[in-house]
Design a protein around this motif. Structure first.
Motif, PDB file in Angstrom:
ATOM      1  N   ARG A 112       0.833  -1.196   0.000  1.00  0.00           N
ATOM      2  CA  ARG A 112       0.000   0.000   0.000  1.00  0.00           C
ATOM      3  C   ARG A 112       0.876   1.258   0.000  1.00  0.00           C
ATOM      4  NH1 ARG A 112      -1.698   4.922   2.579  1.00  0.00           N
ATOM      5  NH2 ARG A 112      -3.890   5.141   2.171  1.00  0.00           N
ATOM      6  N   GLN A 150       0.473  18.306  14.692  1.00  0.00           N
ATOM      7  CA  GLN A 150       0.429  19.764  14.711  1.00  0.00           C
ATOM      8  C   GLN A 150       1.120  20.343  15.945  1.00  0.00           C
ATOM      9  OE1 GLN A 150      -3.675  20.797  13.471  1.00  0.00           O
ATOM     10  NE2 GLN A 150      -3.569  19.026  12.115  1.00  0.00           N
ATOM     11  N   ALA A 166      -3.546  13.242  14.256  1.00  0.00           N
ATOM     12  CA  ALA A 166      -3.480  14.473  13.459  1.00  0.00           C
ATOM     13  C   ALA A 166      -3.123  15.656  14.361  1.00  0.00           C
ATOM     14  CB  ALA A 166      -4.799  14.714  12.725  1.00  0.00           C
ATOM     15  N   LEU A 225      -6.388  -0.112  11.767  1.00  0.00           N
ATOM     16  CA  LEU A 225      -7.774   0.306  11.929  1.00  0.00           C
ATOM     17  C   LEU A 225      -8.726  -0.788  11.502  1.00  0.00           C
ATOM     18  CD1 LEU A 225      -7.596   3.823  10.310  1.00  0.00           C
ATOM     19  CD2 LEU A 225      -7.886   3.309  12.721  1.00  0.00           C
ATOM     20  N   LEU A 285      -2.776  18.355   2.291  1.00  0.00           N
ATOM     21  CA  LEU A 285      -2.437  17.617   3.511  1.00  0.00           C
ATOM     22  C   LEU A 285      -2.730  18.464   4.746  1.00  0.00           C
ATOM     23  CD1 LEU A 285       1.020  16.066   2.512  1.00  0.00           C
ATOM     24  CD2 LEU A 285      -1.236  15.006   2.414  1.00  0.00           C
ATOM     25  N   CYS A 343      -8.821   9.438  -0.076  1.00  0.00           N
ATOM     26  CA  CYS A 343      -7.448   9.155   0.341  1.00  0.00           C
ATOM     27  C   CYS A 343      -7.097   7.779  -0.196  1.00  0.00           C
ATOM     28  CB  CYS A 343      -7.294   9.234   1.860  1.00  0.00           C
ATOM     29  SG  CYS A 343      -8.120   7.933   2.782  1.00  0.00           S
ATOM     30  N   GLY A 344      -6.022   7.190   0.278  1.00  0.00           N
ATOM     31  CA  GLY A 344      -5.578   5.924  -0.293  1.00  0.00           C
ATOM     32  C   GLY A 344      -6.504   4.751  -0.012  1.00  0.00           C
ATOM     33  N   THR A 345      -6.901   4.594   1.255  1.00  0.00           N
ATOM     34  CA  THR A 345      -7.696   3.425   1.633  1.00  0.00           C
ATOM     35  C   THR A 345      -9.153   3.747   1.938  1.00  0.00           C
ATOM     36  OG1 THR A 345      -7.088   3.766   3.925  1.00  0.00           O
ATOM     37  CG2 THR A 345      -5.766   2.194   2.699  1.00  0.00           C
ATOM     38  N   ALA A 346      -9.507   5.027   2.018  1.00  0.00           N
ATOM     39  CA  ALA A 346     -10.849   5.478   2.400  1.00  0.00           C
ATOM     40  C   ALA A 346     -11.178   5.150   3.853  1.00  0.00           C
ATOM     41  CB  ALA A 346     -11.935   4.900   1.478  1.00  0.00           C
ATOM     42  N   VAL A 347     -10.148   4.824   4.634  1.00  0.00           N
ATOM     43  CA  VAL A 347     -10.408   4.491   6.034  1.00  0.00           C
ATOM     44  C   VAL A 347      -9.784   5.504   6.990  1.00  0.00           C
ATOM     45  CG1 VAL A 347     -10.130   2.792   7.866  1.00  0.00           C
ATOM     46  CG2 VAL A 347     -10.567   2.028   5.556  1.00  0.00           C
ATOM     47  N   ALA A 348      -8.521   5.805   6.795  1.00  0.00           N
ATOM     48  CA  ALA A 348      -7.827   6.552   7.847  1.00  0.00           C
ATOM     49  C   ALA A 348      -7.822   8.056   7.608  1.00  0.00           C
ATOM     50  CB  ALA A 348      -6.400   6.035   7.991  1.00  0.00           C
ATOM     51  N   THR A 349      -7.024   8.502   6.660  1.00  0.00           N
ATOM     52  CA  THR A 349      -6.827   9.940   6.547  1.00  0.00           C
ATOM     53  C   THR A 349      -8.095  10.661   6.090  1.00  0.00           C
ATOM     54  OG1 THR A 349      -5.824   9.570   4.389  1.00  0.00           O
ATOM     55  CG2 THR A 349      -4.346   9.877   6.208  1.00  0.00           C
ATOM     56  N   ILE A 357     -12.093   7.179  15.081  1.00  0.00           N
ATOM     57  CA  ILE A 357     -11.905   8.580  14.720  1.00  0.00           C
ATOM     58  C   ILE A 357     -11.151   9.341  15.817  1.00  0.00           C
ATOM     59  CG2 ILE A 357     -14.279   9.124  15.498  1.00  0.00           C
ATOM     60  CD1 ILE A 357     -12.342  10.948  12.724  1.00  0.00           C
ATOM     61  N   THR A 409     -11.025  10.051   6.919  1.00  0.00           N
ATOM     62  CA  THR A 409     -11.927  10.204   8.064  1.00  0.00           C
ATOM     63  C   THR A 409     -11.606  11.486   8.826  1.00  0.00           C
ATOM     64  OG1 THR A 409     -12.011   7.801   8.242  1.00  0.00           O
ATOM     65  CG2 THR A 409     -12.841   9.048  10.117  1.00  0.00           C
ATOM     66  N   VAL A 410     -10.314  11.747   8.997  1.00  0.00           N
ATOM     67  CA  VAL A 410      -9.890  12.974   9.676  1.00  0.00           C
ATOM     68  C   VAL A 410     -10.328  14.197   8.867  1.00  0.00           C
ATOM     69  CG1 VAL A 410      -7.892  14.322  10.431  1.00  0.00           C
ATOM     70  CG2 VAL A 410      -7.911  11.841  10.759  1.00  0.00           C
ATOM     71  N   LYS A 441     -13.601   2.810  10.671  1.00  0.00           N
ATOM     72  CA  LYS A 441     -13.179   4.205  10.645  1.00  0.00           C
ATOM     73  C   LYS A 441     -13.902   5.061  11.678  1.00  0.00           C
ATOM     74  CE  LYS A 441     -16.133   5.032   6.688  1.00  0.00           C
ATOM     75  NZ  LYS A 441     -16.126   5.043   5.244  1.00  0.00           N
ATOM     76  N   MET A 489       0.357   3.959  -2.624  1.00  0.00           N
ATOM     77  CA  MET A 489      -0.251   5.163  -2.045  1.00  0.00           C
ATOM     78  C   MET A 489       0.581   5.575  -0.837  1.00  0.00           C
ATOM     79  SD  MET A 489      -3.405   6.039  -3.189  1.00  0.00           S
ATOM     80  CE  MET A 489      -4.392   5.408  -4.532  1.00  0.00           C
ATOM     81  N   PHE A 526      -5.220  19.230   6.588  1.00  0.00           N
ATOM     82  CA  PHE A 526      -6.014  18.720   7.712  1.00  0.00           C
ATOM     83  C   PHE A 526      -5.225  17.722   8.552  1.00  0.00           C
ATOM     84  CE2 PHE A 526      -9.292  20.150   4.743  1.00  0.00           C
ATOM     85  CZ  PHE A 526      -9.988  20.997   5.588  1.00  0.00           C
ATOM     86  N   LEU A 527      -4.153  17.194   7.985  1.00  0.00           N
ATOM     87  CA  LEU A 527      -3.314  16.246   8.718  1.00  0.00           C
ATOM     88  C   LEU A 527      -2.136  16.939   9.370  1.00  0.00           C
ATOM     89  CD1 LEU A 527      -3.251  13.500   5.971  1.00  0.00           C
ATOM     90  CD2 LEU A 527      -4.762  13.624   7.938  1.00  0.00           C
ATOM     91  N   THR A 565      -6.328  13.790  -0.147  1.00  0.00           N
ATOM     92  CA  THR A 565      -4.988  13.909   0.438  1.00  0.00           C
ATOM     93  C   THR A 565      -3.940  13.318  -0.487  1.00  0.00           C
ATOM     94  OG1 THR A 565      -5.244  11.797   1.583  1.00  0.00           O
ATOM     95  CG2 THR A 565      -5.844  13.772   2.801  1.00  0.00           C
ATOM     96  N   LEU A 582      -7.511   8.701  15.328  1.00  0.00           N
ATOM     97  CA  LEU A 582      -7.005   9.386  14.136  1.00  0.00           C
ATOM     98  C   LEU A 582      -6.869  10.879  14.377  1.00  0.00           C
ATOM     99  CD1 LEU A 582      -9.163   7.516  11.503  1.00  0.00           C
ATOM    100  CD2 LEU A 582      -6.698   7.350  11.783  1.00  0.00           C
TER     101      LEU A 582
END
Lengths: 165, 94
Positions: free
Chosen positions: A52, A132, A128, A114, B73, B10-16, A121, B18-19, A117, A56, B75-76, B58, A124
């Motif tokens: 992956r 920051q 994030a 995960l 990017l 995003c790549g998997t539609a699961v992690a990033t 959350i 969602t954020v 999702k 990606m 939001f991350l 993303t 995640l």
């Protein structure tokens, strides 16, 4: 609250400090082995996450010389939600999520496992939020031992935990 | 005002994604803009783009999509987040 959520998912055994790795695949391999050892992911997660990452990539540039990466893959390889973190002895090139032709020097890598999702959350958003807080991330990156790492993590999470949640 | 639809990729539609989707929902709600988000993999964007007003991703998506598209990017990483939120709001207000 949020702070609690992340700590719940971060087993101290899944924190790998000052890892020496030649490339991104090797970093993902180290994290995958830890996650498999504590029963978070199946053995298939490693190859799936490496594939992956190739298709990606997940490198995230935070500053000119400081990046992180957040490798992850499809839920079918995950047994329960969890997280592993590696800090790298020397930065490792990961390709950038928004521009796969460019590489970024990752200092900290979060492997995210995960299953659902919406259930994860909080985890995640906490990650994030952590991205920051560059000063605390830098401290985490240079931590010599687990105590220093978790102290930096605590400090980084404080403002997040005290925020909207 | 009509409810606006945002496709978040995003790549998997699961992690990033969602954020990103959660952040867009919160920020637009705070601005009085009604949105629904739909998450997908970047590879699924061409098949879903017709049904939405805006695409936020993303990771790179195909060129020449028939809807406005933002690859970010922010939001991350937090870098440039305010600007991107304003840009999204601008697209959705029109």
């Amino acid at each position: 609250m949020t702070q609690f959520v992340l700590k719940n998912h971060l087993d101290p055994q899944a924190v790998c400090l000052r890892v020496k790795a030649p490339n991104a695949d090797a970093v993902i391999g180290v994290l995958a082995d830890r996650l498999a050892a504590i029963g978070v992911v199946a053995q298939t997660w490693k190859a799936a996450a490496i594939a992956r990452e190739a298709a990606m990539p997940t490198g995230l540039p935070l500053a000119d010389d400081f990046a992180v990466a957040v490798p992850h893959t499809d839920p079918e390889h995950v047994l329960r939600a969890g997280l592993a973190v590696a800090t790298l002895e020397t930065p490792v090139a990961f390709r950038s999520m928004d521009d796969p032709d460019a590489t970024v020097p990752a200092r900290v890598v979060f492997a995210i496992a995960l299953r659902d999702k919406h259930a994860q959350i909080d985890m995640l958003q906490t990650i994030a939020g952590l991205l920051q807080s560059p000063e605390q991330l830098t401290r985490m990156a240079s931590a010599k031992d687990s105590d220093e790492f978790f102290a930096a993590l605590d400090q980084a999470l404080e403002p997040i935990g005290g925020g909207e949640q | 005002m009509k409810i606006k639809r945002v496709l978040v990729a995003c790549g998997t539609a699961v992690a990033t994604s969602t954020v990103v989707a959660t952040a867009i929902e919160e920020e637009m709600k705070a601005r009085g803009i009604k949105v629904v988000t739909q998450q997908c993999k970047a590879t699924e964007v061409p098949g879903l783009v017709q049904n939405v007003d805006l695409v936020v991703s993303t990771t790179p998506v195909p060129d020449n999509l028939p809807r406005p598209t933002i690859v970010t990017l922010a939001f991350l990483t937090g870098v440039g987040k305010k600007e991107v939120i304003e840009k999204i709001a601008q697209y959705l207000r029109d």
